[in-house]
Design an enzyme around this catalytic site. Sequence first.
Site, PDB file in Angstrom:
ATOM      1  N   SER A  44       0.799  -1.223   0.000  1.00  0.00           N
ATOM      2  CA  SER A  44       0.000   0.000   0.000  1.00  0.00           C
ATOM      3  C   SER A  44       0.832   1.273   0.000  1.00  0.00           C
ATOM      4  O   SER A  44       0.364   2.321  -0.447  1.00  0.00           O
ATOM      5  CB  SER A  44      -0.932   0.004   1.219  1.00  0.00           C
ATOM      6  OG  SER A  44      -0.195  -0.190   2.420  1.00  0.00           O
ATOM      7  N   HIS A 251      -0.820   5.669   6.900  1.00  0.00           N
ATOM      8  CA  HIS A 251      -0.289   5.655   5.534  1.00  0.00           C
ATOM      9  C   HIS A 251       0.038   7.090   5.117  1.00  0.00           C
ATOM     10  O   HIS A 251      -0.542   8.050   5.627  1.00  0.00           O
ATOM     11  CB  HIS A 251      -1.307   5.051   4.564  1.00  0.00           C
ATOM     12  CG  HIS A 251      -1.381   3.568   4.621  1.00  0.00           C
ATOM     13  ND1 HIS A 251      -2.132   2.904   5.580  1.00  0.00           N
ATOM     14  CD2 HIS A 251      -0.798   2.606   3.864  1.00  0.00           C
ATOM     15  CE1 HIS A 251      -2.004   1.594   5.391  1.00  0.00           C
ATOM     16  NE2 HIS A 251      -1.199   1.391   4.358  1.00  0.00           N
TER      17      HIS A 251
END
Length: 269
Positions: A44, A251
């Site tokens: 990711s 993230h």
Amino acid sequence: MKLSRAAAFSTSLLLGAVLALTGAGAAQAAPSAAAVDYVALGDSYSSGVGAGSYDSASGDCKRSTRAYPRLWATANSPSSFAFTACSGARTGDVTASQLGPLGSATDLVSITIGGNDAGFADVMTTCVLESEANCLARINQARDFVATTLPGRLDSVYSAIRAKAPSARVVVLGYPRFYKLSGTCVGGLSENERRAINDASDYLNTATAKRAADHGYTFADVAPAFAGHEICSGSAWLHSVNWLNIGESYHPTASGQSGGYLPAFRSAA
């Protein structure tokens, strides 16, 4: 003033020497970015989760137009670009489903991998929802995995890349430190937990860099670029817990991709 033939010849030699020294003459001989065949692999952090602007065709892989591979490709216009990085990917997922575009003509490969194998999501869930003692115990468990099991899994991925793309320059990117210690956050994780998470990230990066170097690959450390932009910095390039979209928690934001990952990759590519 008209130069004699001998003087003109001498001037030509002098000009050639100057161009060689300054590198001006080498520009034409250097390969252009347009000649590069680039393949972006990984998890990711490479697909761009957290940056938004996801390509609907990528489905659950959540490949973002703001992810560093796409940004680099847009800026450099390579002759071909394949983007197979996928949210949630582990080492086995890369070898099983991401290596298709690689071939003898591939010049450049980028990859982030290993965090999911080490249980990144479970570590952060434990630390956010459970006690400090449970958090630190789960981090130590992840560190043990990185020390004993992850190196072999990375070797498998790196060997598979080289087998399919024997001439490619491979850039392995690491992960940022998550927290600015003694920062602006009020509440949430304890300072001990934040420090342990940062140390675990460094530990993972060190192990990854060692395996990359042993395969002749370049390791790009993104931690320096993220310094001053960690969670609790007041200018974070990382999402903290995002209850509206939990998958984006921890993230990089779009700024983290463009300001953190892209420069690290660009300098190593």
